[in-house]
Motif scaffolding. Structure first.
Motif, mmCIF file in Angstrom:
data_model
loop_
_atom_site.group_PDB
_atom_site.id
_atom_site.type_symbol
_atom_site.label_atom_id
_atom_site.label_comp_id
_atom_site.label_asym_id
_atom_site.label_seq_id
_atom_site.Cartn_x
_atom_site.Cartn_y
_atom_site.Cartn_z
ATOM 1 N N THR A 93 0.865 -1.180 0.000
ATOM 2 C CA THR A 93 0.000 0.000 0.000
ATOM 3 C C THR A 93 0.896 1.222 0.000
ATOM 4 N N ASP A 94 0.315 2.415 0.118
ATOM 5 C CA ASP A 94 1.132 3.624 0.109
ATOM 6 C C ASP A 94 0.429 4.702 0.931
ATOM 7 N N LYS A 99 -3.578 9.159 -5.999
ATOM 8 C CA LYS A 99 -3.790 7.718 -6.083
ATOM 9 C C LYS A 99 -3.672 7.141 -7.488
ATOM 10 N N TYR A 115 -1.345 -4.785 -4.582
ATOM 11 C CA TYR A 115 -1.363 -3.370 -4.188
ATOM 12 C C TYR A 115 -2.784 -2.856 -3.960
ATOM 13 N N GLY A 117 -4.161 0.981 -2.795
ATOM 14 C CA GLY A 117 -3.700 2.332 -2.459
ATOM 15 C C GLY A 117 -4.339 2.866 -1.182
#
Lengths: 314, 314
Positions: A93-94, A99, A115, A117
């Motif tokens: 994730t980040d 996004k 992944y 976001g």
């Protein structure tokens, strides 16, 4: 899942706060910094931070940890190349403020990563490891991207991380998130900059600033933000920001036309008044509990559009 | 001069505060209201207020009083026709928020009046007689129009009224005043309205407002002002406001072009940051004492452009 280990890439304000918050919540957490000085400082503060990105990622793959990208957007390609190499199918994730651009980078450099976001919407005027606090995310919205096809298992990891940090989860499509922050965060910064420049007027004439009062002070407050922070935030969100700027230009242009022809500003002023009333009337979000199941993602996005938040599992 | 009697036309927030402040300062002061109810209320509060405009103006001519126009701009022609008829050469000033338009009306309807424009820059969100206070003008800038040809005797009357009310005098040309307030007061209201409308987005989507934080809240605060107040203020200043709006449109358009082509926002953000820094660095005004003499008006205007104020006679 509540015990999922965490690997945080980047130890600035957001990454540094995340390491502290996850540690405080009892998680196993380690991080990486590009700077040996910062890594030493973090270790001196009692946290497990290294400059060895590959080692940190390898450890994440072995532990099935959740990797959080908390670097500025321009640093992502280099980091993601290492992810694709060393931990290609890792949970990822980040915490970057846009996004769509991050999803594009992930698809390009680490296409097999699992992944989902995220965007914890917290911050201060400060930056760097030393500015971080375990409480930074308390009470903040934490957007979790809920586009169709999102891996629900990783979605759950990100939601539980948000809750562990005291945040509430706002589900949203990546592009809807980007347009929303363009509207309510990036455009305000740009309009404040324009207002400050026009308001100040000519360099050799201090009359306008001498007559200025709270309408100017409030309208230009965020123009005082450090330019590099504003640029990093806005320039990564170009497409959505263009749409918001065009909408603002359209409204200003229509107003200009009305002012020049009939002299009337009622449409502009009334629309602004109603929008501000709508903002004032924004209710407290309903706090929802959900159960993840196939097909739930459109419902989650709808929940976010209603302005509600998710605070736990049903 | 310090004992000059005062006749205030209009008993709203500004006129009503003026009557109270002048009375408190020991002046002989009377006023007129278009509303019998308001006049009664003011008399019940112990002030000399009538609905008989002609009688009030006649009394002003006999006493060589200073007449202050404190009505909204649209009411001026009717009032000024009576001035031209009943007290054609009276000492005259005003407290309206635009200066070129008022000077034009005076020239048209009461061309022989000894008129020097004024703008006490004080106000609250409230309006009407009941909202007035003797302290409204304390510490506020009071612009006194200092165009070439101004009657220095009446200029002195207006300055002494400002000081008696606790204000400091900012000398300015009428057109420079109008452009300054367009820049720092009217444009902020219009940009806030545009930001509020764009920020709120679509009626069926609460995501943007749910994610909004202080940059949006501060940038849209004055969009919550009652629309009729904003319209009255802005629409009377059309020419200057058009110039300020065009400057904002030019800066926004250039930014839009840069964002779409190179993606760069540095010029916009940097200019806004420097302007806000200039605002933050605004020093306390130097408080000057002056002696009126022929040829001083350009010097007074220069003093205003430096951001300084006049607080008494040398």
């Amino acid at each position: 899942m509540g015990e999922r280990a965490l690997c945080v890439i980047g130890t600035g304000l957001i990454g540094g706060s995340l390491i502290r918050a996850a540690d405080k919540a009892g998680r196993t957490v380690w991080g990486t910094s590009a700077s040996e000085g910062t890594a030493e400082q973090a270790r001196a503060d009692g946290y497990d931070v290294t400059t060895d990105l590959d080692a940190a990622l390898r450890r994440a793959a072995e532990a099935d940890a959740l990797v959080v990208l908390a670097t500025p957007l321009p640093a992502l390609p280099d980091v993601l190349r290492r992810v694709g190499e060393v931990a290609p199918t890792v949970r990822l994730t980040d915490a970057v403020s846009v996004k769509v651009a991050v999803a594009d980078e992930v698809a390009r450099y680490a296409p097999r990563a699992r992944y989902v976001g995220g965007h914890p919407m917290a911050g201060t005027a400060e930056s760097g490891w030393a500015a971080g606090t375990a409480g930074l995310f308390t009470g903040a919205p934490w957007v979790v991207v809920s586009d169709d096809g999102a891996d629900l298992d990783v979605w759950a990891d990100v939601a539980e991380l948000a809750w562990a940090c005291g945040s509430h989860v706002v589900p949203a499509a990546a592009d809807e998130h980007d347009l929303a922050v363009a509207r309510i965060s990036h455009l305000p910064h740009l309009l404040a900059a324009v207002l400050a420049a026009v308001g100040a007027g000519e360099p050799d004439d201090d009359l306008p600033l001498a007559l200025s009062a709270s309408s100017f002070a409030d309208g230009t407050r965020v123009a005082g933000t450090r330019p590099e922070l504003v640029l990093a935030m806005c320039e990564g969100n170009r497409d959505a920001l263009l749409a918001a700027v065009d909408e603002a230009l359209g409204r200003l242009g229509a107003m200009r036309g009305a002012l020049a022809s009939t002299g009337g500003l009622a449409a502009t002023v009334q629309a602004g008044y109603l929008a501000r009333q709508r903002w004032s009337a924004t209710r407290e979000p309903l706090t929802e509990h959900v159960t993840l199941r196939p097909g739930i993602l459109p419902e989650l996005r709808e929940l976010g559009r209603r302005g509600d938040v998710i605070v736990g599992w049903a």
